[in-house]
Design a protein around this motif. Structure first.
Motif, PDB file in Angstrom:
ATOM      1  N   PRO A 171       0.822  -1.217   0.000  1.00 24.84           N
ATOM      2  CA  PRO A 171       0.000   0.000   0.000  1.00 24.84           C
ATOM      3  C   PRO A 171       0.857   1.268   0.000  1.00 24.84           C
ATOM      4  CG  PRO A 171      -0.885  -1.579   1.577  1.00 24.84           C
ATOM      5  CD  PRO A 171       0.439  -2.130   1.100  1.00 24.84           C
ATOM      6  N   ASP A 172       2.004   1.226   0.685  1.00 20.15           N
ATOM      7  CA  ASP A 172       2.904   2.382   0.713  1.00 20.15           C
ATOM      8  C   ASP A 172       3.430   2.703  -0.682  1.00 20.15           C
ATOM      9  OD1 ASP A 172       4.557   4.382   2.128  1.00 20.15           O
ATOM     10  OD2 ASP A 172       6.217   3.069   1.546  1.00 20.15           O
ATOM     11  N   HIS A 173       3.797   1.662  -1.425  1.00 17.82           N
ATOM     12  CA  HIS A 173       4.291   1.897  -2.788  1.00 17.82           C
ATOM     13  C   HIS A 173       3.162   2.449  -3.671  1.00 17.82           C
ATOM     14  CE1 HIS A 173       7.114   1.521  -6.100  1.00 17.82           C
ATOM     15  NE2 HIS A 173       6.032   1.269  -6.820  1.00 17.82           N
ATOM     16  N   ALA A 174       1.990   1.859  -3.568  1.00 16.88           N
ATOM     17  CA  ALA A 174       0.847   2.333  -4.366  1.00 16.88           C
ATOM     18  C   ALA A 174       0.577   3.809  -4.072  1.00 16.88           C
ATOM     19  CB  ALA A 174      -0.392   1.490  -4.071  1.00 16.88           C
ATOM     20  N   ALA A 175       0.606   4.193  -2.816  1.00 13.88           N
ATOM     21  CA  ALA A 175       0.369   5.590  -2.453  1.00 13.88           C
ATOM     22  C   ALA A 175       1.466   6.495  -3.009  1.00 13.88           C
ATOM     23  CB  ALA A 175       0.269   5.734  -0.942  1.00 13.88           C
ATOM     24  N   ALA A 176       2.721   6.029  -2.999  1.00 16.74           N
ATOM     25  CA  ALA A 176       3.836   6.829  -3.498  1.00 16.74           C
ATOM     26  C   ALA A 176       3.751   7.059  -4.999  1.00 16.74           C
ATOM     27  CB  ALA A 176       5.161   6.164  -3.135  1.00 16.74           C
ATOM     28  N   GLU A 177       2.991   6.226  -5.703  1.00 19.39           N
ATOM     29  CA  GLU A 177       2.830   6.457  -7.139  1.00 19.39           C
ATOM     30  C   GLU A 177       1.981   7.690  -7.421  1.00 19.39           C
ATOM     31  OE1 GLU A 177       2.766   3.762 -10.169  1.00 19.39           O
ATOM     32  OE2 GLU A 177       3.747   2.153  -9.058  1.00 19.39           O
ATOM     33  N   GLY A 178       1.229   8.160  -6.418  1.00 20.01           N
ATOM     34  CA  GLY A 178       0.544   9.445  -6.517  1.00 20.01           C
ATOM     35  C   GLY A 178      -0.626   9.499  -7.475  1.00 20.01           C
ATOM     36  N   GLU A 179      -1.166   8.366  -7.844  1.00 13.17           N
ATOM     37  CA  GLU A 179      -2.233   8.334  -8.832  1.00 13.17           C
ATOM     38  C   GLU A 179      -3.572   8.001  -8.189  1.00 13.17           C
ATOM     39  OE1 GLU A 179      -0.922   5.737 -12.082  1.00 13.17           O
ATOM     40  OE2 GLU A 179       1.112   6.162 -11.419  1.00 13.17           O
ATOM     41  N   SER A 236      -4.981   4.510  -3.112  1.00 14.81           N
ATOM     42  CA  SER A 236      -5.191   3.223  -2.446  1.00 14.81           C
ATOM     43  C   SER A 236      -4.559   2.087  -3.242  1.00 14.81           C
ATOM     44  CB  SER A 236      -6.683   2.947  -2.267  1.00 14.81           C
ATOM     45  OG  SER A 236      -7.281   2.652  -3.517  1.00 14.81           O
ATOM     46  N   LEU A 237      -4.278   1.006  -2.549  1.00 16.85           N
ATOM     47  CA  LEU A 237      -3.750  -0.183  -3.202  1.00 16.85           C
ATOM     48  C   LEU A 237      -4.774  -0.749  -4.179  1.00 16.85           C
ATOM     49  CD1 LEU A 237      -1.492  -2.256  -3.542  1.00 16.85           C
ATOM     50  CD2 LEU A 237      -2.412  -3.473  -1.549  1.00 16.85           C
ATOM     51  N   ALA A 238      -6.053  -0.714  -3.818  1.00 18.48           N
ATOM     52  CA  ALA A 238      -7.101  -1.247  -4.702  1.00 18.48           C
ATOM     53  C   ALA A 238      -7.143  -0.495  -6.026  1.00 18.48           C
ATOM     54  CB  ALA A 238      -8.461  -1.193  -4.010  1.00 18.48           C
ATOM     55  N   SER A 239      -7.082   0.835  -5.976  1.00 20.04           N
ATOM     56  CA  SER A 239      -7.130   1.598  -7.234  1.00 20.04           C
ATOM     57  C   SER A 239      -5.830   1.416  -8.014  1.00 20.04           C
ATOM     58  CB  SER A 239      -7.425   3.077  -6.981  1.00 20.04           C
ATOM     59  OG  SER A 239      -6.356   3.699  -6.315  1.00 20.04           O
ATOM     60  N   TRP A 240      -4.702   1.314  -7.310  1.00 24.98           N
ATOM     61  CA  TRP A 240      -3.434   1.069  -7.982  1.00 24.98           C
ATOM     62  C   TRP A 240      -3.495  -0.255  -8.736  1.00 24.98           C
ATOM     63  CZ3 TRP A 240       0.097  -2.815  -8.070  1.00 24.98           C
ATOM     64  CH2 TRP A 240       1.314  -2.545  -8.699  1.00 24.98           C
ATOM     65  N   ARG A 241      -3.995  -1.294  -8.053  1.00 24.21           N
ATOM     66  CA  ARG A 241      -4.066  -2.612  -8.701  1.00 24.21           C
ATOM     67  C   ARG A 241      -4.958  -2.575  -9.941  1.00 24.21           C
ATOM     68  NH1 ARG A 241      -4.249  -6.507  -3.350  1.00 24.21           N
ATOM     69  NH2 ARG A 241      -1.986  -6.675  -3.153  1.00 24.21           N
ATOM     70  N   LEU A 242      -6.110  -1.979  -9.828  1.00 27.38           N
ATOM     71  CA  LEU A 242      -7.026  -1.898 -10.963  1.00 27.38           C
ATOM     72  C   LEU A 242      -6.371  -1.191 -12.152  1.00 27.38           C
ATOM     73  CD1 LEU A 242      -9.871  -2.391 -12.111  1.00 27.38           C
ATOM     74  CD2 LEU A 242     -10.540  -0.198 -11.113  1.00 27.38           C
ATOM     75  N   ALA A 243      -5.784  -0.038 -11.907  1.00 28.33           N
ATOM     76  CA  ALA A 243      -5.145   0.723 -12.989  1.00 28.33           C
ATOM     77  C   ALA A 243      -3.950  -0.027 -13.576  1.00 28.33           C
ATOM     78  CB  ALA A 243      -4.710   2.089 -12.475  1.00 28.33           C
ATOM     79  N   HIS A 244      -3.172  -0.680 -12.734  1.00 30.16           N
ATOM     80  CA  HIS A 244      -1.984  -1.352 -13.238  1.00 30.16           C
ATOM     81  C   HIS A 244      -2.292  -2.673 -13.931  1.00 30.16           C
ATOM     82  CE1 HIS A 244       0.099   1.851 -11.249  1.00 30.16           C
ATOM     83  NE2 HIS A 244       1.196   1.454 -11.878  1.00 30.16           N
ATOM     84  N   VAL A 245      -3.326  -3.379 -13.523  1.00 34.62           N
ATOM     85  CA  VAL A 245      -3.728  -4.561 -14.291  1.00 34.62           C
ATOM     86  C   VAL A 245      -4.076  -4.117 -15.712  1.00 34.62           C
ATOM     87  CG1 VAL A 245      -5.539  -6.310 -14.592  1.00 34.62           C
ATOM     88  CG2 VAL A 245      -4.479  -5.999 -12.359  1.00 34.62           C
ATOM     89  N   ARG A 246      -4.842  -3.052 -15.837  1.00 35.91           N
ATOM     90  CA  ARG A 246      -5.206  -2.547 -17.171  1.00 35.91           C
ATOM     91  C   ARG A 246      -3.973  -2.112 -17.953  1.00 35.91           C
ATOM     92  NH1 ARG A 246     -10.267   0.986 -14.961  1.00 35.91           N
ATOM     93  NH2 ARG A 246     -11.748  -0.733 -14.822  1.00 35.91           N
ATOM     94  N   TYR A 247      -3.080  -1.401 -17.282  1.00 39.43           N
ATOM     95  CA  TYR A 247      -1.849  -0.932 -17.940  1.00 39.43           C
ATOM     96  C   TYR A 247      -1.011  -2.120 -18.417  1.00 39.43           C
ATOM     97  CZ  TYR A 247       2.809   1.065 -18.465  1.00 39.43           C
ATOM     98  OH  TYR A 247       4.049   1.416 -18.948  1.00 39.43           O
ATOM     99  N   TYR A 248      -0.793  -3.086 -17.542  1.00 40.30           N
ATOM    100  CA  TYR A 248       0.019  -4.242 -17.928  1.00 40.30           C
ATOM    101  C   TYR A 248      -0.653  -5.046 -19.044  1.00 40.30           C
ATOM    102  CZ  TYR A 248       2.651  -3.236 -13.643  1.00 40.30           C
ATOM    103  OH  TYR A 248       3.401  -2.629 -12.667  1.00 40.30           O
ATOM    104  N   GLN A 249      -1.971  -5.129 -19.034  1.00 40.39           N
ATOM    105  CA  GLN A 249      -2.660  -5.846 -20.117  1.00 40.39           C
ATOM    106  C   GLN A 249      -2.408  -5.165 -21.461  1.00 40.39           C
ATOM    107  OE1 GLN A 249      -6.610  -5.932 -18.370  1.00 40.39           O
ATOM    108  NE2 GLN A 249      -6.360  -8.074 -17.758  1.00 40.39           N
TER     109      GLN A 249
END
Length: 162
Positions: free
Chosen positions: A111-119, A123-136
């Motif tokens: 969660p700390d890394h997700a928050a440091a991304e500033g997007e 939250s970790l949940a929003s980071w995961r959602l956005a990054h799954v889409r990005y990686y796809q």
């Protein structure tokens, strides 16, 4: 993060100018080399948004799929690397210095890394959602998203602004 591994001399003139201005602000014995120049994201609009977040200090981390870095034939970033961040038009915006690099499975990004991304909402949940889409969208051919795939988690700080 992906970029072009450039010597300062081989960099485009605008990148070279910004990086040399940064180097000129340092004592001669402490002047780093340029690791490369790159834009965050995979579209000009995203590159603009993320460059803005970096420049104001809200984005101090990034996470690229290790498979993408390897497919591009790029080395992993290392602490002490200096990079020029480009916007969506390829214009240099700032110089960042890599502070820490860790390769972890996607599911272990903190969660700390997700928050440091500033997007998004940080939250970790929003980071995961956005990054799954990005990686796809961005994983190399023959690779598909996997929660256990290795992710290069990089922390950085802005050391010079355009």
């Amino acid at each position: 993060m992906s970029g072009d591994d450039l010597s300062t001399e081989a960099a485009p003139p605008d990148v070279r100018h910004l990086f040399e201005a940064y180097r000129g602000s340092l004592p001669p014995e402490g002047r780093p080399d340029l690791a490369g120049a790159f834009s965050f994201g995979d579209t000009p609009a995203l590159a603009d948004t993320l460059a803005d977040l970096v420049c104001v200090g809200e984005k101090t981390a990034t996470a690229e799929a290790k498979w993408t870095v390897e497919a591009a034939g790029e080395p992993l970033p290392e602490p002490g690397d200096h990079w020029v961040v480009l916007d969506g038009d390829g214009e240099p915006r700032c110089v960042i210095r890599t502070e820490r690099v860790e390769v972890v499975p996607f599911v272990d990004v903190t969660p700390d890394h997700a928050a440091a991304e500033g997007e998004s909402d940080g939250s970790l949940a929003s980071w995961r959602l956005a990054h799954v889409r990005y990686y796809q969208r961005t994983l190399p051919e023959g690779r598909s998203f996997d929660p256990e795939m290795p992710v290069v988690c990089e922390r950085f700080r802005v050391v010079y602004r355009a």
